[in-house]
Structure formats: structure tokens, C-alpha cells
Design a protein around this motif. Sequence first.
Motif, PDB file in Angstrom:
ATOM      1  N   PRO A 182       0.836  -1.202   0.000  1.00  9.58           N
ATOM      2  CA  PRO A 182       0.000   0.000   0.000  1.00  9.58           C
ATOM      3  C   PRO A 182       0.871   1.252   0.000  1.00  9.58           C
ATOM      4  O   PRO A 182       2.070   1.208   0.279  1.00  9.58           O
ATOM      5  CB  PRO A 182      -0.806  -0.119   1.294  1.00  9.58           C
ATOM      6  N   VAL A 183       0.239   2.383  -0.316  1.00 11.11           N
ATOM      7  CA  VAL A 183       0.933   3.667  -0.282  1.00 11.11           C
ATOM      8  C   VAL A 183       0.404   4.450   0.909  1.00 11.11           C
ATOM      9  O   VAL A 183      -0.824   4.556   1.107  1.00 11.11           O
ATOM     10  CB  VAL A 183       0.723   4.455  -1.582  1.00 11.11           C
ATOM     11  N   LEU A 184       1.323   4.994   1.697  1.00  8.69           N
ATOM     12  CA  LEU A 184       0.972   5.842   2.826  1.00  8.69           C
ATOM     13  C   LEU A 184       1.294   7.279   2.447  1.00  8.69           C
ATOM     14  O   LEU A 184       2.431   7.608   2.107  1.00  8.69           O
ATOM     15  CB  LEU A 184       1.762   5.420   4.070  1.00  8.69           C
ATOM     16  N   VAL A 185       0.278   8.122   2.487  1.00  6.04           N
ATOM     17  CA  VAL A 185       0.442   9.532   2.120  1.00  6.04           C
ATOM     18  C   VAL A 185       0.227  10.344   3.386  1.00  6.04           C
ATOM     19  O   VAL A 185      -0.897  10.403   3.924  1.00  6.04           O
ATOM     20  CB  VAL A 185      -0.572   9.955   1.033  1.00  6.04           C
ATOM     21  N   ARG A 186       1.302  10.956   3.884  1.00  7.44           N
ATOM     22  CA  ARG A 186       1.217  11.770   5.098  1.00  7.44           C
ATOM     23  C   ARG A 186       1.224  13.245   4.713  1.00  7.44           C
ATOM     24  O   ARG A 186       1.897  13.650   3.756  1.00  7.44           O
ATOM     25  CB  ARG A 186       2.388  11.474   6.030  1.00  7.44           C
ATOM     26  N   ALA A 187       0.467  13.994   5.456  1.00  8.90           N
ATOM     27  CA  ALA A 187       0.386  15.431   5.195  1.00  8.90           C
ATOM     28  C   ALA A 187       1.767  16.060   5.327  1.00  8.90           C
ATOM     29  O   ALA A 187       2.478  15.836   6.313  1.00  8.90           O
ATOM     30  CB  ALA A 187      -0.592  16.076   6.183  1.00  8.90           C
TER      31      ALA A 187
ATOM     32  N   LEU B  17       5.819  -3.292   4.438  1.00 12.47           N
ATOM     33  CA  LEU B  17       5.172  -4.476   4.983  1.00 12.47           C
ATOM     34  C   LEU B  17       5.959  -5.715   4.586  1.00 12.47           C
ATOM     35  O   LEU B  17       6.424  -5.809   3.447  1.00 12.47           O
ATOM     36  CB  LEU B  17       3.743  -4.627   4.443  1.00 12.47           C
ATOM     37  N   PRO B  18       6.089  -6.685   5.493  1.00 12.02           N
ATOM     38  CA  PRO B  18       6.606  -7.988   5.043  1.00 12.02           C
ATOM     39  C   PRO B  18       5.685  -8.526   3.951  1.00 12.02           C
ATOM     40  O   PRO B  18       4.464  -8.590   4.130  1.00 12.02           O
ATOM     41  CB  PRO B  18       6.543  -8.843   6.310  1.00 12.02           C
ATOM     42  N   SER B  19       6.257  -8.867   2.800  1.00 15.55           N
ATOM     43  CA  SER B  19       5.421  -9.193   1.639  1.00 15.55           C
ATOM     44  C   SER B  19       4.608 -10.459   1.836  1.00 15.55           C
ATOM     45  O   SER B  19       3.503 -10.595   1.326  1.00 15.55           O
ATOM     46  CB  SER B  19       6.284  -9.326   0.382  1.00 15.55           C
ATOM     47  N   GLY B  20       5.098 -11.408   2.600  1.00 14.59           N
ATOM     48  CA  GLY B  20       4.380 -12.652   2.805  1.00 14.59           C
ATOM     49  C   GLY B  20       4.268 -13.466   1.524  1.00 14.59           C
ATOM     50  O   GLY B  20       4.823 -13.117   0.481  1.00 14.59           O
ATOM     51  N   ILE B  21       3.555 -14.568   1.629  1.00 16.00           N
ATOM     52  CA  ILE B  21       3.343 -15.425   0.461  1.00 16.00           C
ATOM     53  C   ILE B  21       1.887 -15.351   0.052  1.00 16.00           C
ATOM     54  O   ILE B  21       1.015 -15.016   0.877  1.00 16.00           O
ATOM     55  CB  ILE B  21       3.736 -16.882   0.775  1.00 16.00           C
TER      56      ILE B  21
ATOM     57  N   PHE C 167       2.429 -15.208   8.552  1.00 18.57           N
ATOM     58  CA  PHE C 167       2.269 -13.823   8.111  1.00 18.57           C
ATOM     59  C   PHE C 167       2.611 -12.905   9.273  1.00 18.57           C
ATOM     60  O   PHE C 167       2.428 -13.260  10.445  1.00 18.57           O
ATOM     61  CB  PHE C 167       0.830 -13.578   7.647  1.00 18.57           C
ATOM     62  N   GLN C 168       3.112 -11.722   8.951  1.00 20.25           N
ATOM     63  CA  GLN C 168       3.510 -10.755   9.967  1.00 20.25           C
ATOM     64  C   GLN C 168       2.777  -9.451   9.743  1.00 20.25           C
ATOM     65  O   GLN C 168       2.597  -9.020   8.601  1.00 20.25           O
ATOM     66  CB  GLN C 168       5.019 -10.504   9.927  1.00 20.25           C
ATOM     67  N   ALA C 169       2.383  -8.834  10.837  1.00 14.23           N
ATOM     68  CA  ALA C 169       1.687  -7.553  10.767  1.00 14.23           C
ATOM     69  C   ALA C 169       2.593  -6.450  11.300  1.00 14.23           C
ATOM     70  O   ALA C 169       3.479  -6.688  12.123  1.00 14.23           O
ATOM     71  CB  ALA C 169       0.391  -7.615  11.573  1.00 14.23           C
ATOM     72  N   VAL C 170       2.389  -5.232  10.825  1.00 14.27           N
ATOM     73  CA  VAL C 170       3.111  -4.053  11.317  1.00 14.27           C
ATOM     74  C   VAL C 170       2.090  -3.011  11.731  1.00 14.27           C
ATOM     75  O   VAL C 170       0.946  -3.003  11.249  1.00 14.27           O
ATOM     76  CB  VAL C 170       4.066  -3.480  10.249  1.00 14.27           C
TER      77      VAL C 170
END
Length: 701
Positions: free
Chosen positions: A587-592, A601-605, A614-617
Motif C-alpha cells: 500500500p501507499v501511505l500519504v502523510r500530510a 510491509l513484510p510481503s508474505g506469500i 504472516f507478519q503484521a506491522v
Amino acid sequence: MSRAEQRFEWADRPEDGASGPSGLLDLLGVAAVLLEADGRIDMWSPQAEELFGYTRAEAVGQYAAPLLLHPEHQEAAIGLFAEVMATGREWAGAFPVRHRDGGTRMVEFRNMRLTDNLGDHYALGLATDRSTVREVERQVALSTRLVAQAPIGLSVLDTRLRYLTVNPALAAMHGVAEADHLGRSFREVLTGASFVGVEEMMRRVLASGDPVVDLEVVDRTAADPEHDRAWAVSLFRLEDHHGHALGIANVVVDVTDRYRAAKEAERAQHRLRLMATGTAGIGTTLDVEQTARELADVLVPGLADLVTVDLLDSFLETGRTEVGEEPALFRALAVKFAYPSDAVRALVPPGHLTAYHADHPAAHCIRTRRPLLITRLRHGDVERVAADPEAARLLAEAGVHTDMTVPLIARDHVIGVMGLARARNPQPFDEDDLTLACELASCAALSMDNAVLHQHIRSAAETLQRSLLPRLSPRHPGLEVAARYRPAQAFSEVGGDWYDVIPLDGDRTALTVGDVMGSGIPAATTMARLRTATSTLADLDLGPARILTHLDKITHGLDPYIATCVYAVYDPHRAQLRAASAGHLPPVLVRAGRAPELLDLPSGIPLGVGGAPFQAVTVDLRPGDQLVLYTDGLVETRNDPIDERLGDLLRLLSSPYASVEETCDQLLKQLRDPAGHDDVALLIARAHPLTAADGPGAARV
């Protein structure tokens, strides 16, 4: 003035006045001898000196018989001489003559009596070498026989290109009697346009003396006015032995069979090229209208001056070809002319519907399933192939003279018709043309049938796909959300892309985007299962990594399908986003106030592969920040590296937009491949402060 100077002076005189010598007498070497009544030589020409070997001084005053003849021939010659002098009758014959060098040669004589103004008689003897005369006679006899009996055309024309001699073979080629050639000019006999160039070539040959050999001429003559014939024409300048032009020798060989064989071979090669072009160029997409245009492009101008392609409207609408009692309703898909013409107004424009009259070739093809070839269109035939009288008038004025209509048959069903006609091309359609048209029509019909079948399947899949996608709630606690789904273009199958926004307890919101690898109804069905499973698992209040683990097991049971997915949960009270990925694009994170960045993100399979955790952040997502989730159809193309395309996405997101709705529209407009080979799911969420409207009740909308 010398003899040579006199010759050139005379040669320059007009043809109808006095002119120079022909040269034939020089060739024969005719000698002139004048004898007195008693047989003595009175005059002796230079040619006589050459023929007999005696000079003028040696001959004049001598008796001719003793000087020129052997003793055994003298008595006979004196007797003949006396008879000529006594009777005045001319005598001609040959005697062996004794040459001054001692040799003997046979000489032809022609003796005649002359009388002067005093009444005195003389004998004029004309003599030439008999071997020379015989050689000329043989050549003349051979030439005459060859000219008269040769199977090739032969003629001689004078310097004004008027016929002097024509043999029977050439007269038959021209369809004009031999006698009717004589005295007439070349162009009076042969009036075809191609003969203008031949006449010009004759003048060049007369001027330069350079022959022209095997000049191919194609035209028509009175012998066969309805068909083109071909001749190999050779031209030679005729000259006397002084090099002066006497005229043109024209040798003509009829090579019509060779010409037609070559033309037929050329047409066969042309048909093969058209067939190869059609095989490669028809049906390049699963778009029925594009296929119809491709068919027309192959046939115009290679086979026809104009082509129309019409399909049964019932087939386009339902995929079925049933024709009832009413006239069949056709939808025009393609119309093509080889050149601009008002006759285009006689044809049904693409996209329009029409019902042809019962006698129209299109109606005939639908009824009989057989093509219709009209080699020569008469007046009534033009009305038959036209939709109405006004159309018939336009086609007639355009010069349409030949027509064929071919049914489009796919899987044993007639799905439409193709019409072809010629106007400027003078050749009528023949059976070979019809065979080629039928072959190309068959190829195109199958592609059109596949396209229509694909379109109906695709439409069903797209309907299913859209029905399974969520209807977004207008409000989510702490979020402004917009989403878009765009199916692949008509020539591609619908895929398994999806998005979802799931309300959770505590004003939280789950955001997910996924892509099932594959296309069509099976992929859409798998997508629906995964979306349903995701929504069910979300209600269990599991973390993103646990959610993906369960989805992986579910997908593994849907073998052979695999999918990619991003699952994220936003908590507005903590201003935090927790996300995990299963082999999906980041994903793209757009900060002001900061440059957009790809979320680390860990891409996972991918889901369905199994065997890896799978890993979450967790990241902060404060008011004004945006999260952009998307499937690969937004950024992937067949020609550009994915890194460059992701860079383009980040650059576009660096620009301010009024709303997330506008952001979605601009990203699709700027990034999506115009060919649309893949479908696209796009989900954008912008964080904003919680308000009173985002109370606990609103969180479950």
C-alpha cells in the motif's frame, strides 16, 4: 557532283516526290550494253566492266558474240540477236560467258530492240550474274513463303507507318482483312489505348535504328473485342544497303495463353497473401466489432472495392440465431470503401439496424445458408442488391458491376452476412474470388462467435463480480473512504479483484484489497468466497496476520486458485493502522506535508501456497493521512518495469486532491493501461478527527 552526293541529295527528298535509288539494282549489279545492228558494241557501262572484266576501251567497237561467248554458243546467240532486231520482240535467257580472266560464269541476259529518231535500230542488252539473281530469288521466295504461312504475325509498314504488307496470321489477330490493312496507318487499324505506346516506339525505332524485342502489349482488337489479349511485339527498322530507312518490320507473337497463365498465377499468389493476411489479422481481439472491421480491412482493396459486414441482431443480443417468420433484423458492424464515394450513402451505417427485403442477397443467404455470386449486375440486379431504389441509384452511378454475398457461419449457425462489390476494378468476381471470400468469412465468423460468447460470459461474470462487491457506507468513524472497481476491457475476461470495508467494534474499520489469480466466473466465485470468509473472520476480532493465516487455509482448499491480499485495521482512537500482506503489492501511505511512500510491509506469500507465517506491522495514521490500497491492474503493464510504474503512482499521489473520490478518478485516468488487460480494485481511506457523528452507533453502519 559525285554519285554519293547525288544519292544523299535524293534521299532527302519527300517520299511522294523524286527519291534516291532503292539499291536493288546495285545489289544485282545490272550491266548495260548497247549494240549496233551488226552486233558491234557501241556503249559499255561501268557495271559491264565489272561483270565481264573488259574495259570500255577494250569492248567498244568489238563484236559482242566473239568477245563474250565461247565458240560453241556464238551461232545460237547471233541467231537470237538477229531475231530480236528483225521482230522487235524482247528476249531473255542465260548464257555461259567468257570472262576476260579466262573463267566462265553464267549470266542472265535481257535483250530488247531500240529505235532512234532516224529509224535506226539498236539492241540494248541488260545482264547480271545468274548466281546473284538466283540468290535474290531464293531470298524473296523464302520471305514470301514465310510471311504467308508463318503462324506469327508479320507486317511491313512504311516510314509513315502505313501498312505495306500483312500476312494472314496478323490479319487474323487484328480481325481485319489483309486488303483492308494496305495503305492504312497503324493507328487506323489498331485503335486501343495500348497501341499508342507501340506507335511511339515505332517512331523511335525509325529514328534510332535500335530494335525493340518482345515488347508485351495487352489490349483488345476486332478479332476478340470482349477479352484482353496479349502479344509480344518486336520492331526492326528496314534499311537499304546504303543504310536509308525503308520502313518498319513488325513481328507479333500471340502470348495470350502465357499472359493469362501468368495473371492467374499472380492472382493465386495474391489470394494466398490475402488468406495469410486474413488468418493473421482477423480475430486479434475478442471484440466482435473490431473483428468485423479487420475482415473488411483485409478484403478492401485486395479483393473488393467495398465490403459490408452485418450480423443478426438476435445473435448479438442473446447469442442465439433463431429467425422467425418476420424478416431478419441485421445490425451493420463494418462498412469500408476503397476510395471516397457517394455510394456509401447507399449502405447501412455501422451500428444501425435494418431488415432487408425478401429478394435481397442477405435474405437469400440467411434462408439458404449458401453464398450468392452475381458476376455481371444488370439494371434489375442492382435494385436487387440495394436496400431501396435510392440506394440502387447511388450504386449504379458509382459503377458497381459485380457483387457477391457470403453467409457468416460459425458452429453450423448463420450469424450474419458479408457483402462485396466492385466498381472501379473492372474485373468481375469469379468462383475463385467467391472461394477466397468464403474462407475468410468462415475464419471471421468463428472469431465473431467466440467474441459474442466471450462477451456474454464476461457480462455474466462482471454482473456476478459487481453484485458481490460491497456497497460502501457513506460514513466510517474517523475515515473518509472511496473505492473503485474497473473490469478488464471487452477483449479480456473479468478477473477476481475485490475490495471491502468492514466496520468493527470500538469504531475500528477493516480495509482489505485482494486479487484472485485467474479470470472469468470461476475467479469471481472464488473472490466471493474469500470476501465472505474475510468478513466472517473480521467479526471474530482477529489480528491481520491471523486473518491471513485462516484465509490461506481456506484458499488452499480451493485448489488450484491462489490469491494475494492486504488486510488492515484502523483504530481512530489510537490513530493507528495495523496491516499484513499476503504477497500483495505494498500500500501507499500519504502523510500530510511529506512525500508519499510505499508502506514497508513484510510481503508474505500468496494465499493458497501455505507453509509460512504472516507478519503484521503497526503505523500511525493521523488526521489528513491517506492509505491507498490497489491491485496490480492499476500499475502493471506489459512493457514497463513495475518499479517505474510504482514511482508514477507515488508522483501522482504527491499532488493535492480535493477528496478521496477525486483521487480515485485521477489515479485510474492517469495510470490504468488503455488496453485494460486486467481488472482493477482501488480503495483509498483518509483519516480525519472523530466527531460527534462518529459515535458508537455510527461505527456499525
